[in-house]
Design an enzyme around this catalytic site. Structure first.
Site, PDB file in Angstrom:
ATOM      1  N   HIS A  84      60.983  70.487  55.835  1.00 26.62           N
ATOM      2  CA  HIS A  84      60.167  69.401  56.411  1.00 26.62           C
ATOM      3  C   HIS A  84      58.683  69.786  56.426  1.00 26.62           C
ATOM      4  O   HIS A  84      57.857  69.057  56.966  1.00 26.62           O
ATOM      5  CB  HIS A  84      60.593  69.120  57.854  1.00 26.62           C
ATOM      6  CG  HIS A  84      61.892  68.377  57.998  1.00 26.62           C
ATOM      7  ND1 HIS A  84      62.296  67.394  57.131  1.00 26.62           N
ATOM      8  CD2 HIS A  84      62.870  68.457  58.944  1.00 26.62           C
ATOM      9  CE1 HIS A  84      63.475  66.916  57.529  1.00 26.62           C
ATOM     10  NE2 HIS A  84      63.839  67.546  58.617  1.00 26.62           N
ATOM     11  N   SER A 144      64.355  55.404  63.963  1.00 23.15           N
ATOM     12  CA  SER A 144      65.440  56.343  63.675  1.00 23.15           C
ATOM     13  C   SER A 144      65.244  57.652  64.436  1.00 23.15           C
ATOM     14  O   SER A 144      66.191  58.205  65.006  1.00 23.15           O
ATOM     15  CB  SER A 144      65.497  56.604  62.161  1.00 23.15           C
ATOM     16  OG  SER A 144      66.526  57.504  61.856  1.00 23.15           O
ATOM     17  N   ARG A 193      73.628  57.025  61.242  1.00 20.22           N
ATOM     18  CA  ARG A 193      73.566  55.931  62.223  1.00 20.22           C
ATOM     19  C   ARG A 193      73.803  54.625  61.491  1.00 20.22           C
ATOM     20  O   ARG A 193      74.893  54.346  61.040  1.00 20.22           O
ATOM     21  CB  ARG A 193      72.217  55.976  62.959  1.00 20.22           C
ATOM     22  CG  ARG A 193      72.183  55.170  64.260  1.00 20.22           C
ATOM     23  CD  ARG A 193      70.813  55.238  64.935  1.00 20.22           C
ATOM     24  NE  ARG A 193      69.761  54.665  64.122  1.00 20.22           N
ATOM     25  CZ  ARG A 193      69.267  53.433  64.250  1.00 20.22           C
ATOM     26  NH1 ARG A 193      69.754  52.640  65.186  1.00 20.22           N
ATOM     27  NH2 ARG A 193      68.298  52.985  63.469  1.00 20.22           N
ATOM     28  N   LYS A 194      72.723  53.825  61.289  1.00 20.44           N
ATOM     29  CA  LYS A 194      72.915  52.515  60.648  1.00 20.44           C
ATOM     30  C   LYS A 194      72.596  52.554  59.155  1.00 20.44           C
ATOM     31  O   LYS A 194      73.204  51.859  58.362  1.00 20.44           O
ATOM     32  CB  LYS A 194      71.967  51.512  61.280  1.00 20.44           C
ATOM     33  CG  LYS A 194      72.459  50.863  62.536  1.00 20.44           C
ATOM     34  CD  LYS A 194      71.448  49.776  62.896  1.00 20.44           C
ATOM     35  CE  LYS A 194      71.962  48.783  63.874  1.00 20.44           C
ATOM     36  NZ  LYS A 194      70.918  47.792  64.192  1.00 20.44           N
TER      37      LYS A 194
HETATM   38  P1  A3P Z   1      68.930  55.313  60.754  1.00 17.65           P
HETATM   39  O1  A3P Z   1      68.703  56.040  62.033  1.00 17.65           O
HETATM   40  O2  A3P Z   1      67.903  54.257  60.500  1.00 17.65           O
HETATM   41  O3  A3P Z   1      70.302  54.793  60.622  1.00 17.65           O
HETATM   42  P2  A3P Z   1      67.576  62.175  57.915  1.00 17.65           P
HETATM   43  O4  A3P Z   1      68.768  62.445  57.083  1.00 17.65           O
HETATM   44  O5  A3P Z   1      66.279  62.484  57.234  1.00 17.65           O
HETATM   45  O6  A3P Z   1      67.702  62.774  59.251  1.00 17.65           O
HETATM   46  O7  A3P Z   1      67.510  60.581  58.100  1.00 17.65           O
HETATM   47  C1  A3P Z   1      68.454  59.922  58.909  1.00 17.65           C
HETATM   48  C2  A3P Z   1      68.492  58.458  58.550  1.00 17.65           C
HETATM   49  O8  A3P Z   1      69.150  58.309  57.288  1.00 17.65           O
HETATM   50  C3  A3P Z   1      69.309  57.667  59.556  1.00 17.65           C
HETATM   51  O9  A3P Z   1      68.751  56.369  59.540  1.00 17.65           O
HETATM   52  C4  A3P Z   1      70.689  57.723  58.926  1.00 17.65           C
HETATM   53  O10 A3P Z   1      71.558  56.727  59.377  1.00 17.65           O
HETATM   54  C5  A3P Z   1      70.331  57.535  57.468  1.00 17.65           C
HETATM   55  N1  A3P Z   1      71.369  58.038  56.551  1.00 17.65           N
HETATM   56  C6  A3P Z   1      72.116  59.154  56.674  1.00 17.65           C
HETATM   57  N2  A3P Z   1      72.975  59.267  55.637  1.00 17.65           N
HETATM   58  C7  A3P Z   1      72.746  58.202  54.837  1.00 17.65           C
HETATM   59  C8  A3P Z   1      73.333  57.753  53.617  1.00 17.65           C
HETATM   60  N3  A3P Z   1      74.319  58.428  53.047  1.00 17.65           N
HETATM   61  N4  A3P Z   1      72.855  56.613  53.076  1.00 17.65           N
HETATM   62  C9  A3P Z   1      71.860  55.927  53.665  1.00 17.65           C
HETATM   63  N5  A3P Z   1      71.275  56.286  54.817  1.00 17.65           N
HETATM   64  C10 A3P Z   1      71.714  57.421  55.408  1.00 17.65           C
END
Ligand code: A3P
Length: 321
Positions: free
Chosen positions: A130, A160, A287-288
């Protein structure tokens, strides 16, 4: 004791003691280190990584801001790179959380040891971070290793990250911080690895200057055209899909395997925790996964505020959402 972990720890403590600190919304304290805000408990790992990591030309590094689609990108890139070793029925994606398939430098690799031995890892080595572009170790910038950056609309990222860090999706243990407070910190740039505009611009500018070095992806584009974007990634890492693979539906198979629904429903991602300095429930990674969920959370004035930050800070460089 020069050259030992003990020496590193002392030097790191001294360096950290000299930095400005601020109370964050997602952790107790964060420090301003080289123009980005870093959680205090992660900073020793960041510094050790900056001092000691030696990139190899074949390395592939995934970069992002928290909550921009990192977990998704990890599953996708792992699947693309390893598709000749594993089929869809025996891929490690089925049995390991994506963060264990592609570890973060600053949370996992430089966590317990300040000088981990990474030389023996299978090549190409796959890593994630990051950390903003300007603060990456010189050897990453100078070598031929490649970086894939994933970026997401800040309106969705702020929502998020609030759910993840503050509400701790699926956990009893929630921090006392309203969305308003979290949003305020986000807008001021005082969030982990932020300001968000600096983070995006660092990788964006480098991707324009050196497109063979940095591939800049957007979460929204992946949602809209996963096949086209997976082809782009495969070409970028030097493993383009063959005609045979395309006709055989390999790209769609990878997309399906790594979809939110598939990953979320895997036993390995439903239970247990993942130690990323702080321990997180594995299920909180998913999550979503929607574009535009911000309409359900942000007030019109919050939207105006973030839009005007984007207008002022990132649009002039040709980056838009
Ligand atoms: P939301 O909170 O909007 O649902 P990171 O992986 O960088 O922590 O980001 C997390 C975000 O990516 C979350 O968004 C999560 O739900 C979403 N996410 C995780 N896996 C995913 C996938 N396979 N396809 C699409 N979105 C995904």
């Amino acid at each position: 004791i020069a050259g030992t972990e003990e020496h590193d720890r002392k030097a790191i403590d001294e360096l950290i003691a000299s930095l400005p600190q601020s109370k964050g919304t997602v952790g107790p304290f964060q420090c301003l280190h080289q123009n980005f805000w870093c959680p205090l408990d992660v900073l020793p790992n960041v510094i050790a990584f900056q001092w000691h990591f030696e990139a190899k030309h074949e390395d592939i590094i995934l970069a992002s801001q928290p909550k921009s689609g990192t977990t998704w990108l990890k599953a996708l890139v792992f699947s693309i790179i390893n598709r000749s070793h594993f089929g869809i029925s025996n891929t490690p994606v089925l049995t390991s959380n994506p963060h264990n398939l592609i570890p973060f430098f600053e949370f996992q690799l430089y966590g317990s040891k300040l000088r981990p031995d990474l030389d023996g890892l299978a090549e190409p080595r796959l890593f994630a971070t990051h950390i903003p572009y300007p603060s990456l170790p010189e050897s990453i910038k100078q070598s031929d290793c490649r970086i894939i950056y994933i970026c997401r609309n800040p309106l969705d990222t702020v929502v998020s990250s609030w759910h993840f860090f503050v509400k701790k999706v699926g956990s009893e243990d929630q921090l006392e911080c309203s969305l308003e407070e979290h949003f305020e910190a986000y807008g001021q740039g005082k969030i982990s690895f932020g300001p968000f505009w600096e983070h995006m611009l660092g990788y964006w500018k480098e991707s324009l200057k050196r497109p063979h070095k940095v591939l800049f992806l957007k979460y929204e584009d992946l949602k809209e055209d996963i096949v086209g974007n997976l082809k782009k990634v495969a070409e970028f890492v030097g493993l383009p899909f063959t005609e045979e693979e395309e006709e055989g539906g390999v790209i769609e198979e990878i997309a399906k395997m790594c979809s939110l629904k598939t990953l979320k429903d895997l036993e390995v991602n439903k239970f247990g925790k993942i130690p990323l300095v702080i321990e997180f429930e594995k299920r909180s990674c998913f999550r979503k996964g929607e574009v535009g969920d911000w309409v359900n959370h942000l007030t019109p004035s919050m939207v105006d505020r973030l839009n005007s930050i984007m207008q002022e800070k990132i649009s002039p460089f040709g980056l838009q959402f």
